[in-house]
Design an enzyme around this catalytic site. Structure first.
Site, PDB file in Angstrom:
ATOM      1  N   CYS A 165      85.189 -23.441  -0.648  1.00 51.65           N
ATOM      2  CA  CYS A 165      85.872 -24.273   0.364  1.00 51.65           C
ATOM      3  C   CYS A 165      85.012 -24.553   1.592  1.00 51.65           C
ATOM      4  CB  CYS A 165      87.203 -23.641   0.760  1.00 51.65           C
ATOM      5  SG  CYS A 165      87.170 -21.852   0.810  1.00 51.65           S
ATOM      6  N   HIS A 277      89.233 -24.398   7.685  1.00 57.49           N
ATOM      7  CA  HIS A 277      87.921 -23.794   7.955  1.00 57.49           C
ATOM      8  C   HIS A 277      87.167 -24.680   8.954  1.00 57.49           C
ATOM      9  CE1 HIS A 277      88.761 -20.951   4.930  1.00 57.49           C
ATOM     10  NE2 HIS A 277      87.849 -21.236   4.018  1.00 57.49           N
TER      11      HIS A 277
END
Ligand SMILES: NC(=O)C1=CN([C@@H]2O[C@H](COP(=O)(O)OP(=O)(O)OC[C@H]3O[C@@H](n4cnc5c(N)ncnc54)[C@H](OP(=O)(O)O)[C@@H]3O)[C@@H](O)[C@H]2O)C=CC1
Ligand SMILES: N[C@@H](CC(=O)OP(=O)(O)O)C(=O)O
Length: 388
Positions: A165, A277
């Protein structure tokens, strides 16, 4: 299906029957949410561990999505993760725990079921593409080789992986910048990764609340090498041939045509954020003089990946949202971006006094960082006639 398929012809056909492995997990739940409303795909089967097998999905899952669980999936009986139980599916998504994904995904491919995986197990395989759909869907071209080298050769089965990710989030602006300004020579990236990246129940609250953990096992190495596979091309191998003596295709790891080797250094941190993130990126271009911050902003803003122009229904309306405000993007405000977490947000584009340019990028780790990437990859495969 022929390669002349368009988004309109797919919409008019019967829906593609799909399965989800690891359907009860963090990524699996995002698959269910996204697939429940999908214009082309219909959920046919769900799989998870022995703990969940035999239960209705709504009873097996600890539902943690903000959208209520509804639709057909809620009452499906969760199956075991064997190809026999998914044989009516035309393709399968995997959100399996990496500890078990290897053997299970291998079995699905061997049973001629196309498999789109989020797990790390096959990302390094020299015949498996590692595809961030906004960056390198052209790497689907390795699939015929993957199928022909399998014993016995496969007519339909293959494995496509999507990236870690954190790699996914920052490689999208890197691809936009290489497209506009040529090769990047070096990158420093520092991540601030959300708790949901560790799955459920994930990091203990006593470790993460009011704290930052400056270590995520294996993450820095993954970001450093995955970037090279994704941003590189596919070339003919110099020393490996197929049974007819033709050179095998190989990933050039961003070093084809005398291109300077790209060097990446990653530092990864877990922070007390639920989803999203954030990554601080500094980079140096090969070209001198380098582009200005304003040129970089413009190049990021106009970046249009192939999947957008092709009409993949889950592609973001805008791949990269560029913020001008000095304090954006922020996970709590911006993680979903303009299209339900399918694009990324970039801000604070400015000159770097050590390298050339620095910026911050925010991505939804469970959407474009996982389930959405798999789904767009599958849409691309359907449009290109790779899945039928
Ligand atoms: N979370 C994220 O942001 C990202 C995750 N990934 C990767 O995606 C994958 C899934 O991650 P995540 O959803 O976070 O993980 P979770 O731990 O939340 O979910 C794991 C899933 O695997 C199933 N499972 C576990 N053991 C078995 C088994 N023996 N047989 C069959 N199924 C099993 C679980 O089923 P049950 O509920 O029955 O135990 C569950 O459905 C991992 O490989 C991860 O590395 C990739 C990118 C981002
Ligand atoms: N390790 C990532 C999520 C993940 O599962 O990565 P991978 O798919 O590369 O194992 C995180 O914690 O945020």
């Amino acid at each position: 299906m022929s390669s002349k398929i368009t988004p309109n012809t797919v919409s008019s056909l019967k829906k593609v029957r799909v399965g989800v492995l690891g359907a009860t997990g963090t990524v699996g739940q995002r698959f269910i949410t996204l697939l429940s409303e999908h214009p082309w795909f219909i959920i046919e089967a769900l799989g998870a561990s022995e703990r969940s097998k035999g239960k209705k999905y709504r009873e097996a899952v600890k539902w943690k999505q903000t959208i209520p669980l509804g639709g057909l999936a809620a009452d499906l009986i969760v199956k075991g993760c064997t190809p026999e139980e998914f044989k009516t599916c035309q393709l399968v998504f995997s959100g399996l725990d990496a500890d078990v994904a290897g053997d299970i995904e291998y079995a699905f491919r061997a049973a001629n079921i196309p498999l789109f995986s989020n797990a790390k197990n096959y990302r390094r395989d020299p015949h498996v593409p590692l595809i961030v759909p906004l960056v390198n869907p052209s790497h689907f071209s390795i699939i015929p080789q993957q199928q022909s080298l399998h014993s016995p050769p496969l007519s339909k089965g293959f494995i496509v992986t999507n990236a870690n990710c954190s790699t996914t989030g920052y490689v999208i602006p890197l691809a936009a910048l290489e497209k506009a300004f040529g090769p990047i020579e070096s990158v420093l990236v520092t991540t601030m990764q959300a708790i949901s990246g560790a799955g459920y129940p994930g990091v203990p609250s006593l470790d993460i609340l009011g704290n930052v953990v400056p270590y995520i096992g294996g993450e820095e190495e993954k970001i450093e090498w995955e970037t090279l596979k994704i941003l590189g091309g596919i070339t003919d191998s110099e020393n490996e041939t197929d049974k007819n003596g033709a050179p095998l295709k190989t990933f050039d790891m961003h070093q084809a045509g005398g291109r300077p080797a790209l060097r990446v250094s990653a530092s990864c941190n877990r922070v007390p954020v639920v989803d999203g993130h954030m990554e601080c990126v500094s980079l140096r271009f090969h070209r001198r003089p380098p582009p200005s911050p304003q040129q970089v902003r413009e190049a990021l803003s106009v970046f249009t990946p192939e999947i957008q122009s092709l009409g993949c229904p889950s592609s973001p309306r805008k791949a990269i949202e560029v913020f001008e405000e000095p304090d954006r993007p922020q996970p709590r405000l911006d993680v979903k971006g303009t299209h339900n977490g399918a694009g990324v947000s970039v801000g604070r584009v400015r000159q770097c006094q050590v390298l050339d340019i620095k910026f911050v990028v925010l991505s939804d780790n469970v959407s474009i960082g996982a389930a959405t990437s798999s789904i767009i990859n599958a849409e691309y495969a359907v449009l290109k006639g790779i899945v039928s």
